[in-house]
Design an enzyme around this catalytic site. Structure first.
Site: not given
Ligand SMILES: *Cc1c(COP(=O)(O)O)cnc(C)c1O
Length: 386
Positions: A44, A130, A174, A178, A203, A206, A237
């Site tokens: 990522n 997620h 999101e 992902s 969220d 990504h 990421k």
């Molecule tokens: C990776 C991810 C998270 C968590 O983030 P981290 O900082 O890796 O704990 C939360 N939501 C989504 C959609 C993700 O892909």
């Protein structure tokens, strides 16, 4: 045989046992494993920031000045002005009044959702949400409904049937999914949240650093910054470092400081991580070409795979190639690993039955030449007969 041994045996038999595969070194989109170099298509680190000299320098300087650990929760003696600077910069970047840093994106979702909702409330969340969102919802005790993936009609149907039975309501999506690499119709979600009196949380894990004019994310790209109540994301990421955040109103942040247990009861992130995060926000502004190249390369990759007849999804740097058949997807990924690509099969229950896939996670370090070679290798695969 005990439960643990039985579990492990069954996972092994079903070819589903997860194991760790440590690299001996990493960087520039490559990964060294057991003496062999692989092109890393599972990372990522979308903009290649994790090894950028500017981030490394920022972290080193702060280690020399302030040390490594942060000593306590921010509510005790862990707080430093550098966290507040990062929160101001994050709020500016996201176009919101305030921001709050969490120790990871996972802890952010856990803390935010469980603080915001309780028994008697209702949460509507995209079916492909997620795990951290799901865990936050379970912890909250609120009633939970999942709407079909990116399906605003289904969401409205659920809102019509259920909204009036509950007190507060939260919709969660999101902005880049992902496993599918696609984006929701944020404008439609905004209309629904207004019509049915809900809060809307997005969220951007990504999307942050990649989409939108200033790289803030898909919320910026869609022009709905003011309409989203909570924008959360991670520095881990595209931003190449570590730590989660949420941005929103001043009262939201004041409330979370008092109620989000994953914020209150965990030691603050090391200051060097915060310094690297500050540097990464500067880099997003200073090096827009990285995200432009990434988006253009991802478009090129998807277009060519589609033209070759593959079943491709998404509209981002995450490119899923749907294979359906479980055994086949394992064979293809083994074949690609032999050719030096670090890519893995994604199978149920991570994705729905019949939707097994290869998931290519493209980064700034994957040049057009690398992608062309990969497309050629996919076309020549003996298991991918189209
Ligand atoms: C990776 C991810 C998270 C968590 O983030 P981290 O900082 O890796 O704990 C939360 N939501 C989504 C959609 C993700 O892909």
């Amino acid at each position: 045989m005990g439960r643990i041994e039985e579990f492990l045996k069954k996972r092994q038999q079903d070819n589903l046992l997860r194991v760790l595969k440590p690299a001996t070194s990493r960087g520039q989109g490559l990964r060294l494993f057991k003496g062999r170099e692989y092109i890393d298509l599972s990372s990522n680190d979308y903009l290649g920031f994790s090894t950028h000299p500017k981030l490394k320098q920022a972290a080193k300087e702060v280690v020399d000045k302030l040390g490594v650990g942060s000593s306590a929760s921010r509510l005790l003696s862990g707080d430093l002005d550098i966290y507040h600077r990062l929160e101001e910069e994050t709020a500016d970047f996201k176009g919101k009044e305030r921001a709050l840093i969490f120790n990871s994106g996972y802890q952010a979702n856990l803390g935010i959702i469980s603080a915001l909702c309780q028994r008697g409330d209702v949460i509507f969340s995209d079916k492909l949400s997620h795990a951290s969102i799901i865990d936050g919802i379970i912890l909250s005790g609120a009633k939970f409904f999942r709407f079909s993936h990116n399906d605003s009609n289904h969401l409205e149907q659920l809102l019509k049937e259920q909204r009036h039975k509950f007190q507060e309501a939260l919709i969660i999506t999101e902005s880049v999914f992902s496993m599918d690499g696609d984006k929701p119709a944020l404008g439609e979600l905004v209309s629904l949240k207004e019509k049915y009196n809900c809060k809307l949380m997005v969220d951007e894990a990504h999307a942050t650093g990649i989409f939108g004019k200033s790289g803030a994310g898909v919320v910026e790209e869609a022009g709905v910054v003011k309409k989203i109540d909570l924008i959360m994301g991670t520095f881990s990421k595209a931003l190449g470092s570590f730590g989660g955040y949420v941005s929103g109103s001043k009262s939201l942040v004041d409330y979370l400081i008092n109620t989000a247990r994953s914020f209150i009861y965990s030691t603050a992130l090391p200051p060097a991580v915060i310094a690297a995060n500050l540097a990464s926000l500067e880099l997003v502004e200073e090096e827009p070409q990285r995200r432009r190249d990434l988006i253009s390369n991802a478009d090129y990759f998807r277009k060519n795979l589609k033209e070759a007849g593959f079943k491709i999804r998404g509209s981002s740097q995450i490119v899923p190639l749907i294979v359906s058949d479980n055994q086949k997807v394992i064979k293809i990924s083994q074949e690609l690993q032999k050719k030096g690509y670090w890519v893995f099969p994604i199978r149920p229950p991570t994705v729905p039955t019949g939707e097994s896939r290869l998931r290519f996670s493209l980064t700034y370090h994957h040049s057009k030449e690398v992608l062309e070679r990969l497309i050629k290798d996919l076309c020549q695969s003996q298991f991918l007969n189209i």
